[in-house]
Design an enzyme around this catalytic site. Structure first.
Site, short mmCIF file in Angstrom:
data_model
loop_
_atom_site.label_atom_id
_atom_site.label_comp_id
_atom_site.label_asym_id
_atom_site.label_seq_id
_atom_site.Cartn_x
_atom_site.Cartn_y
_atom_site.Cartn_z
N ASP A 71 -8.16 3.31 -14.48
CA ASP A 71 -8.43 2.50 -13.28
C ASP A 71 -9.08 3.40 -12.24
O ASP A 71 -8.50 3.74 -11.21
CB ASP A 71 -7.15 1.87 -12.75
CG ASP A 71 -7.43 0.74 -11.76
OD1 ASP A 71 -8.61 0.45 -11.52
OD2 ASP A 71 -6.48 0.16 -11.23
N PHE A 153 -1.17 -5.22 -5.80
CA PHE A 153 -0.52 -6.20 -4.93
C PHE A 153 -1.30 -6.43 -3.65
O PHE A 153 -2.16 -5.63 -3.26
CB PHE A 153 0.90 -5.76 -4.58
CG PHE A 153 0.97 -4.50 -3.73
CD1 PHE A 153 0.75 -4.54 -2.36
CD2 PHE A 153 1.29 -3.28 -4.29
CE1 PHE A 153 0.82 -3.40 -1.56
CE2 PHE A 153 1.37 -2.12 -3.52
CZ PHE A 153 1.14 -2.18 -2.15
N ILE A 154 -0.99 -7.55 -3.02
CA ILE A 154 -1.37 -7.84 -1.64
C ILE A 154 -0.08 -8.05 -0.87
O ILE A 154 0.79 -8.80 -1.32
CB ILE A 154 -2.23 -9.12 -1.55
CG1 ILE A 154 -3.55 -8.94 -2.32
CG2 ILE A 154 -2.50 -9.50 -0.10
CD1 ILE A 154 -4.30 -10.24 -2.54
N GLU A 155 0.08 -7.36 0.24
CA GLU A 155 1.27 -7.56 1.07
C GLU A 155 0.88 -7.82 2.51
O GLU A 155 -0.03 -7.17 3.05
CB GLU A 155 2.19 -6.33 1.03
CG GLU A 155 3.11 -6.29 -0.15
CD GLU A 155 4.24 -5.27 0.03
OE1 GLU A 155 4.94 -5.04 -0.96
OE2 GLU A 155 4.44 -4.74 1.13
N HIS A 169 -3.44 -3.08 -2.80
CA HIS A 169 -3.51 -2.04 -3.83
C HIS A 169 -4.29 -2.60 -5.01
O HIS A 169 -3.87 -3.56 -5.64
CB HIS A 169 -2.09 -1.65 -4.28
CG HIS A 169 -2.07 -0.68 -5.43
ND1 HIS A 169 -1.03 -0.61 -6.33
CD2 HIS A 169 -2.96 0.27 -5.82
CE1 HIS A 169 -1.27 0.32 -7.22
NE2 HIS A 169 -2.44 0.87 -6.94
N HIS A 316 1.02 8.96 -4.19
CA HIS A 316 0.24 7.71 -4.02
C HIS A 316 1.16 6.51 -3.91
O HIS A 316 0.69 5.38 -3.77
CB HIS A 316 -0.74 7.52 -5.18
CG HIS A 316 -0.17 6.88 -6.41
ND1 HIS A 316 0.97 7.35 -7.02
CD2 HIS A 316 -0.60 5.83 -7.15
CE1 HIS A 316 1.22 6.60 -8.09
NE2 HIS A 316 0.30 5.67 -8.19
N GLY A 319 6.39 5.74 -7.20
CA GLY A 319 6.45 6.25 -8.57
C GLY A 319 7.50 5.52 -9.39
O GLY A 319 8.58 5.19 -8.90
N LYS A 389 1.79 -10.46 -6.16
CA LYS A 389 1.60 -9.48 -7.23
C LYS A 389 0.56 -9.99 -8.22
O LYS A 389 0.42 -11.19 -8.44
CB LYS A 389 2.92 -9.24 -7.97
CG LYS A 389 4.01 -8.61 -7.11
CD LYS A 389 3.70 -7.18 -6.73
CE LYS A 389 3.69 -6.25 -7.90
NZ LYS A 389 3.52 -4.84 -7.50
#
Length: 390
Positions: A71, A153-155, A169, A316, A319, A389
């Site tokens: 990615d 994700f979008i938050e 993310h 990042h 984890g 998600k």
């Protein structure tokens, strides 16, 4: 931070504990003949493919596709608004904002049904020289502005003053995987032909500097990094459109963006080297970064301290604490949902398979942040309001 000597190579570790399989991968990295100076392991370290996630590897004259990952350019972006979360009603949040985001942004393996505007793609690249990118030009016009799956994700979040933030993310979608897989296989074939001293069993085939294969991979990797940014930028634009429709008068600050899967030329300890960050974030002195938590936990906007022993890097995210399979098998969905709903979080858990991305599957973000106090300083602590998600 602790220092271990493995195969006469210093390994700087900011984690409390490293799983055995990740330690095996770290030991493999120390055998690379072109490794420079030392290895840096971030506090969110866990097993990856070839190289652990949360690893930072500097090389003198080679790039390793598996040390970047598939990615390519995956990263984070965040935007602060001028709106208070307390002023958003539950009905507006659920029916207008969350539904609006899901309507505009395809999730998981879904793509746009119609090609997007070509001007949204990265500019300034010679596409005719990019074999995989050129082949996938039609596909990526439907992939851009889509979230993807896994841990993407979008938050919607709030800071300690109750102000609304947006965080995303996501990465380079299938393009990054195609580029990563193609050049990893090419490197493996070339290493076999050259009778490379790097064992094929460790999964770290490399492309030497000054070869055509190095040049080709580097150019396609750079495109993927730019595409991942364009992807996040388009999603953020669409989310801002949804919020503007739902919350008249809302304003947005400039977007913060930072990647965590890439390789780059940098100068460390007086030498220009290729730094691979696989699930690690640049934390050069003064640079603004993003360290997300897991679903239902805090995320952090941070400022780098430029720690030279970490190659100016930090974690990042939190984890993984357990594998996806183990999380699905062992975590209690009812307990995870109750924990989120007790905090008033609009969550994305619908079935037992969603446990692979539950907060219980991840390390404690507060411990991770404490372990990198010499790598970054906290600027803003954010708490989740609503989660989508992939």
């Amino acid at each position: 931070m602790q220092i271990k000597m493995i195969n006469d190579c210093p390994v700087m570790i900011w984690a409390d504990r490293v799983e055995n399989s990740a330690m095996e991968q770290i030991a493999n990295l120390t055998t690379l003949p072109f490794l420079f100076h030392h290895l840096a392991i971030m506090p969110d370290v866990h097993t990856g493919k070839g190289m652990p996630i949360g690893g930072v590897l500097a090389c003198t004259d080679a790039v390793i596709p598996n040390a970047v990952g598939v990615d390519i350019g995956c990263g984070m972006c965040a935007v602060k608004t001028n709106w208070k979360v307390a002023d958003i009603t539950t009905e507006v949040l659920r029916k207008r904002i969350m539904r609006g985001i899901r309507k505009r942004i395809p999730l998981g393996k879904e793509h746009h049904k119609q090609a997007q505007d070509e001007r949204l793609l990265p500019q300034g690249h010679d596409i005719d020289k990019l074999e995989i990118v050129k082949r996938r030009q039609a596909s990526i016009l439907k992939e851009i502005g889509t979230l993807g799956g896994g841990n993407h994700f979008i938050e919607l979040q709030k800071d300690e003053e109750g102000t609304l933030w947006i965080m995303i993310h996501s990465g380079s979608r299938n393009l990054g995987k195609q580029v990563g897989d193609y050049y990893n296989k090419k490197a493996a074939l070339l290493n076999e032909r050259w009778y490379s001293g790097v064992s094929p069993s460790i999964g770290l085939p490399f492309l030497p500097l000054r070869t055509q294969e190095f040049t080709d991979y580097w150019a396609e990797m750079q495109y993927c990094i730019d595409f991942a940014l364009c992807n996040r930028r388009l999603m953020m634009m669409r989310i801002e459109e949804v919020l503007t429709d739902a919350l008249p008068g809302i304003k947005f600050e400039p977007m913060i963006n930072i990647a965590h899967n890439y390789a780059a030329w940098e100068n460390h300890f007086g030498k220009n080297v290729i730094v691979h960050r696989k699930g690690a974030t640049l934390a050069r002195e003064g640079i603004t970064g993003i360290i997300p938590g897991s679903q239902g936990t805090a995320s952090y906007i941070v400022e780098g301290l430029g720690n030279k022993y970490a190659f100016c890097s930090c974690s990042h995210g939190a984890g993984r604490l357990m594998s996806r399979k183990a999380a699905i098998q062992s975590l209690n969905m009812k307990e995870e949902i109750e924990r989120l709903e007790a905090q008033g979080i609009v969550h994305a858990i619908r079935c037992q398979d969603d446990m692979q991305e539950a907060s219980g599957a991840y390390k404690d973000i507060e411990t991770v942040i404490r372990n990198e106090a010499d790598l970054v300083k906290i600027k803003t602590r954010l708490l989740p309001v609503a989660v989508i998600k992939g």
